[in-house]
Design a protein around this motif. Structure first.
Motif, PDB file in Angstrom:
ATOM      1  N   GLU A  69       0.956  -1.164   0.079  1.00 13.99           N
ATOM      2  CA  GLU A  69      -0.020  -0.054  -0.063  1.00 13.99           C
ATOM      3  C   GLU A  69       0.807   1.235  -0.031  1.00 13.99           C
ATOM      4  O   GLU A  69       0.230   2.480  -0.095  1.00 13.99           O
ATOM      5  N   ARG A 119      -2.085   5.583   1.309  1.00 10.42           N
ATOM      6  CA  ARG A 119      -2.120   4.160   1.140  1.00 10.42           C
ATOM      7  C   ARG A 119      -2.704   3.595  -0.202  1.00 10.42           C
ATOM      8  O   ARG A 119      -3.818   4.291  -0.602  1.00 10.42           O
ATOM      9  N   GLU A 131      -4.645   1.984  -1.868  1.00 12.38           N
ATOM     10  CA  GLU A 131      -5.956   1.030  -1.615  1.00 12.38           C
ATOM     11  C   GLU A 131      -6.693   1.088  -2.713  1.00 12.38           C
ATOM     12  O   GLU A 131      -6.842   2.051  -3.440  1.00 12.38           O
ATOM     13  N   ARG A 178     -12.829   4.751   2.331  1.00 12.74           N
ATOM     14  CA  ARG A 178     -11.417   4.263   2.014  1.00 12.74           C
ATOM     15  C   ARG A 178     -11.043   4.935   0.678  1.00 12.74           C
ATOM     16  O   ARG A 178     -11.344   4.861  -0.538  1.00 12.74           O
TER      17      ARG A 178
HETATM   18 MG    MG Z   1      -6.135  -1.294   6.004  1.00  9.44          MG
END
Ligand code: MG
Ligand code: ATP
Length: 414
Positions: free
Chosen positions: A56, A103, A105, A111
């Motif tokens: 990530e 990150r 992701e 997120r």
């Molecule tokens: Mg995580």
């Protein structure tokens, strides 16, 4: 990575202000660390075999040929700064931080690739009391923001020795069932078996119900520690659930691990994650330094807080004006009233008085100050109450000379 638009930033500011109040009352001090660190800090501190480090991180080489990484979390940087500046010479550090983390992701609701955390770190404190205090700071803050459907889940990861014994046992157990595991978990069996407990895969989850439990591997000392934490939480009336599979994503945790979750976040349920990381500072070359902390994700927190938090303070006064001389007086009075700590909205529409009054009403201001050509030529202001709770008040309009600003303020805050 997303923009934070004006309609959202009000809510963010309010939450950040509330966090600051909670942290000040708890005697915490703020620390700000750089967004870029040497990659090695995270690979050593967080662990090579974690998702964060393995998949990530935003890592690049700078012009000097050094490997740099946009920080994926705050704790390792705080630990580095504490060591680098010898802060522990002044005793244990009780700190908070906030800022963007990065990150790589798969983006979805709650997120993001750039997200924001507010976090707390107690560095140099070993007692169970500090675990309970750290958890209570997060719990009370989230409750104050207006979230009351939260679940606190806790677990004990035991000491290093406890965990190593368990890891071997778990590895054997999983290897005997390797074909029943999902693909991701199969890869982890030998490198990081603990992380499999955290799997989101349903059939793996099902299988794990029968797996050996870390709790059975805790030494008496670790068990007593965990029991005492529960006693302290009960004493604080903080409800909790024990989740034996809560292991957390980063390698550096020991003993207490916890998460605060909400049913309203879909699959991104965790709003706060934290735990004890007694090994991190020594891993980075410092002395053995027991520590505990947590981080709250701002995006998830603002989703949960929703509309409730967004209602910002309505102005005390909306300033209505028409004409050039009136405009000058309007700007002057606006600045003078703001200097007296009042919240003032100045009209910019230049439209008719009736339209400006409609805007004043929409702003939910308590008062309007009206300056037309007539008032301006006499250096006067008309003050009109827009919202009133006292029904029997006779006059709702007042005239002030622009030099009598103190009288006007007295009336306003009356
Ligand atoms: Mg995580
Ligand atoms: P998750 O299991 O949801 O990936 P995590 O264990 O990776 O979470 P932590 O490293 O503990 O998360 O970070 C603490 C908090 O930061 C999380 O509980 C969450 O609220 C928030 N957070 C983590 N990653 C993201 C992300 N990519 N986008 C938005 N918020 C995040």
């Amino acid at each position: 990575m997303v923009d934070l638009l004006p309609a959202q930033s009000k809510g963010w500011q309010k939450i950040e202000l509330m966090a600051l109040e909670h942290f000040s009352r708890a005697g915490l001090q703020e620390i700000r660390t750089p967004i870029i660190e040497q990659t090695e800090l995270f690979s050593r501190g967080i662990g090579e075999n974690t998702d964060v480090v393995g998949k990530e991180m935003y890592t690049f080489e700078d012009r000097g040929g050094r490997s740099c990484t946009l920080r994926p979390e705050g704790t390792a940087s705080v630990a580095r700064a504490i060591l680098q500046h010898g802060l522990l010479n002044n005793g244990p550090q009780r700190l908070w931080y906030k800022g963007p983390m990065f990150r790589y992701e798969r983006p979805q609701a709650g997120r993001q690739r750039q997200f924001h955390q507010i976090g707390v770190e107690f560095v140099g404190l070993a007692s169970v009391l500090s675990d309970a205090e750290v958890i209570s700071i997060a719990w009370e803050f989230l409750k104050d923001v207006g979230l009351n459907d939260l679940t606190l889940e806790i677990n004990s990861l035991g000491s290093n020795e406890d965990r190593n014994l368990f890891k071997e046992e778990l590895k054997d157990w999983l290897n005997q069932r390797i074909n029943l595991l999902d693909e991701d978990s199969q890869k982890r069996v030998n490198v990081n078996p603990l992380r499999i407990l955290d799997s989101k895969n349903n059939s793996t989850k099902e299988l794990l119900y029968k797996a050996p439990s870390l709790n059975d591997f805790l030494s008496n000392e670790s068990k007593n520690r965990f029991d005492y934490l529960q006693e302290l939480l009960e004493n604080l009336n903080i409800p909790y659930k024990i989740n034996k599979n809560l292991v957390r994503g980063l390698d550096y945790y020991s003993h207490t691990a916890f998460e605060i979750t909400s049913d309203h976040l879909g699959s991104q349920a965790t709003v706060c994650g934290g735990g004890r990381y007694d090994g991190l500072i020594s891993e980075l070359g410092g002395p053995k330094t027991p520590s505990i902390g947590w981080a709250i994700g701002m995006e998830r927190l603002t989703i949960l807080a929703g509309e409730k938090i967004l209602h910002s303070k309505s102005p005390d006064v909306y300033v209505i004006h028409r004409g050039e001389k009136a405009e000058q007086l309007a700007l002057k009075i606006t600045c003078q009233l703001r200097a007296a700590n009042l919240t003032i909205e100045l009209d910019y529409s230049g439209s008719s008085f009736s339209k400006q009054f409609k805007r004043a009403d929409k702003s939910r201001a308590k008062w309007a100050i009206v300056i037309g050509e007539d008032e301006a030529s006499k250096d006067q202001l008309l003050m009109k109450k827009l919202r009133d709770n006292e029904k029997n008040e006779q006059s709702k309009e007042y005239i002030f000379s622009s030099v009598d600003i103190d009288q006007l303020i007295t009336k306003l805050i009356d």
